[in-house]
Design a protein around this motif. Structure first.
Motif, PDB file in Angstrom:
ATOM      1  N   THR A  64       0.849  -1.189   0.000  1.00 54.61           N
ATOM      2  CA  THR A  64       0.000   0.000   0.000  1.00 54.61           C
ATOM      3  C   THR A  64       0.884   1.238   0.000  1.00 54.61           C
ATOM      4  OG1 THR A  64      -0.199  -0.178   2.398  1.00 54.61           O
ATOM      5  CG2 THR A  64      -2.037  -1.013   1.117  1.00 54.61           C
ATOM      6  N   GLY A  65       0.410   2.267  -0.678  1.00 57.59           N
ATOM      7  CA  GLY A  65       1.181   3.491  -0.818  1.00 57.59           C
ATOM      8  C   GLY A  65       0.617   4.626  -0.004  1.00 57.59           C
ATOM      9  N   PRO A  66       1.004   5.842  -0.355  1.00 56.62           N
ATOM     10  CA  PRO A  66       0.512   7.032   0.357  1.00 56.62           C
ATOM     11  C   PRO A  66      -1.015   7.054   0.381  1.00 56.62           C
ATOM     12  CG  PRO A  66       2.265   7.616  -1.165  1.00 56.62           C
ATOM     13  CD  PRO A  66       1.926   6.176  -1.437  1.00 56.62           C
ATOM     14  N   GLY A  67      -1.591   7.389   1.525  1.00 60.21           N
ATOM     15  CA  GLY A  67      -3.039   7.407   1.665  1.00 60.21           C
ATOM     16  C   GLY A  67      -3.638   6.017   1.703  1.00 60.21           C
ATOM     17  N   LYS A  68      -2.834   5.032   2.021  1.00 62.78           N
ATOM     18  CA  LYS A  68      -3.244   3.622   2.124  1.00 62.78           C
ATOM     19  C   LYS A  68      -3.803   3.075   0.815  1.00 62.78           C
ATOM     20  CE  LYS A  68      -3.371   2.947   6.926  1.00 62.78           C
ATOM     21  NZ  LYS A  68      -3.926   2.872   8.177  1.00 62.78           N
ATOM     22  N   ALA A  69      -3.429   3.690  -0.289  1.00 63.80           N
ATOM     23  CA  ALA A  69      -3.883   3.216  -1.593  1.00 63.80           C
ATOM     24  C   ALA A  69      -3.186   1.904  -1.935  1.00 63.80           C
ATOM     25  CB  ALA A  69      -3.573   4.259  -2.651  1.00 63.80           C
ATOM     26  N   ALA A  70      -3.963   0.924  -2.376  1.00 67.85           N
ATOM     27  CA  ALA A  70      -3.401  -0.372  -2.744  1.00 67.85           C
ATOM     28  C   ALA A  70      -2.598  -0.243  -4.034  1.00 67.85           C
ATOM     29  CB  ALA A  70      -4.511  -1.388  -2.915  1.00 67.85           C
ATOM     30  N   VAL A  89       6.181  -5.526  -8.771  1.00 61.44           N
ATOM     31  CA  VAL A  89       5.343  -4.338  -8.601  1.00 61.44           C
ATOM     32  C   VAL A  89       4.865  -3.925  -9.991  1.00 61.44           C
ATOM     33  CG1 VAL A  89       5.269  -1.924  -7.822  1.00 61.44           C
ATOM     34  CG2 VAL A  89       6.625  -3.615  -6.551  1.00 61.44           C
ATOM     35  N   SER A  90       3.556  -3.927 -10.198  1.00 63.27           N
ATOM     36  CA  SER A  90       2.998  -3.727 -11.538  1.00 63.27           C
ATOM     37  C   SER A  90       2.878  -2.280 -11.969  1.00 63.27           C
ATOM     38  CB  SER A  90       1.625  -4.389 -11.628  1.00 63.27           C
ATOM     39  OG  SER A  90       1.684  -5.710 -11.164  1.00 63.27           O
ATOM     40  N   GLN A  91       2.954  -1.360 -11.048  1.00 66.23           N
ATOM     41  CA  GLN A  91       2.850   0.052 -11.442  1.00 66.23           C
ATOM     42  C   GLN A  91       4.049   0.840 -10.937  1.00 66.23           C
ATOM     43  OE1 GLN A  91      -0.931   0.501  -9.099  1.00 66.23           O
ATOM     44  NE2 GLN A  91       0.008   2.414  -8.423  1.00 66.23           N
ATOM     45  N   LYS A  92       4.324   1.952 -11.604  1.00 65.86           N
ATOM     46  CA  LYS A  92       5.466   2.783 -11.217  1.00 65.86           C
ATOM     47  C   LYS A  92       5.133   3.479  -9.901  1.00 65.86           C
ATOM     48  CE  LYS A  92       8.980   5.845 -12.610  1.00 65.86           C
ATOM     49  NZ  LYS A  92      10.028   5.557 -11.629  1.00 65.86           N
ATOM     50  N   LEU A  93       6.026   3.338  -8.932  1.00 68.30           N
ATOM     51  CA  LEU A  93       5.774   3.928  -7.624  1.00 68.30           C
ATOM     52  C   LEU A  93       6.158   5.405  -7.619  1.00 68.30           C
ATOM     53  CD1 LEU A  93       6.982   1.146  -5.146  1.00 68.30           C
ATOM     54  CD2 LEU A  93       4.740   1.455  -6.190  1.00 68.30           C
ATOM     55  N   THR A  94       5.215   6.230  -7.238  1.00 63.52           N
ATOM     56  CA  THR A  94       5.490   7.659  -7.110  1.00 63.52           C
ATOM     57  C   THR A  94       6.138   7.894  -5.743  1.00 63.52           C
ATOM     58  OG1 THR A  94       3.246   7.919  -6.282  1.00 63.52           O
ATOM     59  CG2 THR A  94       3.587   8.366  -8.620  1.00 63.52           C
ATOM     60  N   PRO A  95       6.824   9.026  -5.563  1.00 56.80           N
ATOM     61  CA  PRO A  95       7.463   9.293  -4.267  1.00 56.80           C
ATOM     62  C   PRO A  95       6.462   9.222  -3.120  1.00 56.80           C
ATOM     63  CG  PRO A  95       8.236  10.848  -5.906  1.00 56.80           C
ATOM     64  CD  PRO A  95       7.111  10.082  -6.546  1.00 56.80           C
ATOM     65  N   GLY A  96       6.910   8.703  -1.997  1.00 59.58           N
ATOM     66  CA  GLY A  96       6.054   8.598  -0.829  1.00 59.58           C
ATOM     67  C   GLY A  96       6.412   7.384   0.003  1.00 59.58           C
ATOM     68  N   TYR A  98       5.641   3.717   1.548  1.00 63.10           N
ATOM     69  CA  TYR A  98       4.929   2.485   1.189  1.00 63.10           C
ATOM     70  C   TYR A  98       5.039   1.460   2.319  1.00 63.10           C
ATOM     71  CZ  TYR A  98       4.565   4.391  -3.458  1.00 63.10           C
ATOM     72  OH  TYR A  98       4.238   5.195  -4.509  1.00 63.10           O
ATOM     73  N   THR A  99       3.977   0.703   2.468  1.00 64.19           N
ATOM     74  CA  THR A  99       3.963  -0.332   3.504  1.00 64.19           C
ATOM     75  C   THR A  99       3.757  -1.706   2.871  1.00 64.19           C
ATOM     76  OG1 THR A  99       3.085   1.225   5.126  1.00 64.19           O
ATOM     77  CG2 THR A  99       2.829  -1.104   5.636  1.00 64.19           C
ATOM     78  N   VAL A 100       4.569  -2.650   3.297  1.00 65.32           N
ATOM     79  CA  VAL A 100       4.464  -4.035   2.828  1.00 65.32           C
ATOM     80  C   VAL A 100       3.893  -4.862   3.973  1.00 65.32           C
ATOM     81  CG1 VAL A 100       5.715  -6.038   1.935  1.00 65.32           C
ATOM     82  CG2 VAL A 100       6.496  -3.725   1.371  1.00 65.32           C
ATOM     83  N   GLU A 101       2.748  -5.482   3.741  1.00 63.50           N
ATOM     84  CA  GLU A 101       2.163  -6.382   4.732  1.00 63.50           C
ATOM     85  C   GLU A 101       2.320  -7.792   4.204  1.00 63.50           C
ATOM     86  OE1 GLU A 101      -1.776  -5.306   6.626  1.00 63.50           O
ATOM     87  OE2 GLU A 101      -1.518  -3.674   5.194  1.00 63.50           O
ATOM     88  N   PHE A 118       8.906   1.380   3.562  1.00 63.49           N
ATOM     89  CA  PHE A 118      10.060   2.016   2.926  1.00 63.49           C
ATOM     90  C   PHE A 118       9.547   3.260   2.212  1.00 63.49           C
ATOM     91  CE2 PHE A 118       8.416  -0.903  -0.275  1.00 63.49           C
ATOM     92  CZ  PHE A 118       8.413  -0.143  -1.434  1.00 63.49           C
ATOM     93  N   THR A 119      10.453   4.134   1.886  1.00 64.36           N
ATOM     94  CA  THR A 119      10.068   5.401   1.277  1.00 64.36           C
ATOM     95  C   THR A 119      10.747   5.561  -0.086  1.00 64.36           C
ATOM     96  OG1 THR A 119       9.797   6.410   3.453  1.00 64.36           O
ATOM     97  CG2 THR A 119      10.077   7.923   1.607  1.00 64.36           C
TER      98      THR A 119
END
Ligand code: CU
Length: 122
Positions: A64-70, A89-96, A98-101, A118-119
């Protein structure tokens, strides 16, 4: 008599060693990107290395990324003697941040789970 004592001690040591082995579930040993790290380059995959071999069918990780977006991830696979879970990871990660569960089933039949962050630097 001292010989018997030595043997008894050895037997005890072996027993303790086996007992602690039985309680050694799959714990997260290392990850890429590393836990609590800041990376400059957005990762295209997550690598989670555990202390024991895993059963892929019952192991996975949710990102999950910024704002808990999956974040969309691909099908996981095992590497390094089934001790590393690789998740694309199927999409390009924007800065922010991220949480791995993660949740895994180790080959000894025990389930463990946890999370780390990680950030991605701007
Ligand atoms: Cu175990």
């Amino acid at each position: 008599m001292p010989q018997i004592k030595k043997l008894a001690f050895l037997a005890l040591t072996v027993t303790v060693a086996f007992a602690s082995q039985a309680f050694a579930h799959a714990h997260l040993k290392s990850a890429a990107p590393a836990s609590e790290s800041t990376v400059k380059q957005a990762p295209s995959e997550l690598d989670l290395t555990f202390t024991e071999g895993l059963n892929l069918k019952f192991s996975g990780a949710k990102l999950t990324g910024p704002g808990k977006a999956a974040v969309k991830t691909g099908k996981g696979s095992l590497m390094d003697g089934d001790m590393t879970l690789m998740v694309p990871v199927s999409q390009k990660l924007t800065p922010g941040k991220y949480t791995v569960e993660w949740h895994v089933l180790s080959t000894d039949g025990h389930k463990t789970n946890g999370s780390y962050s990680f950030t991605v630097a701007p």
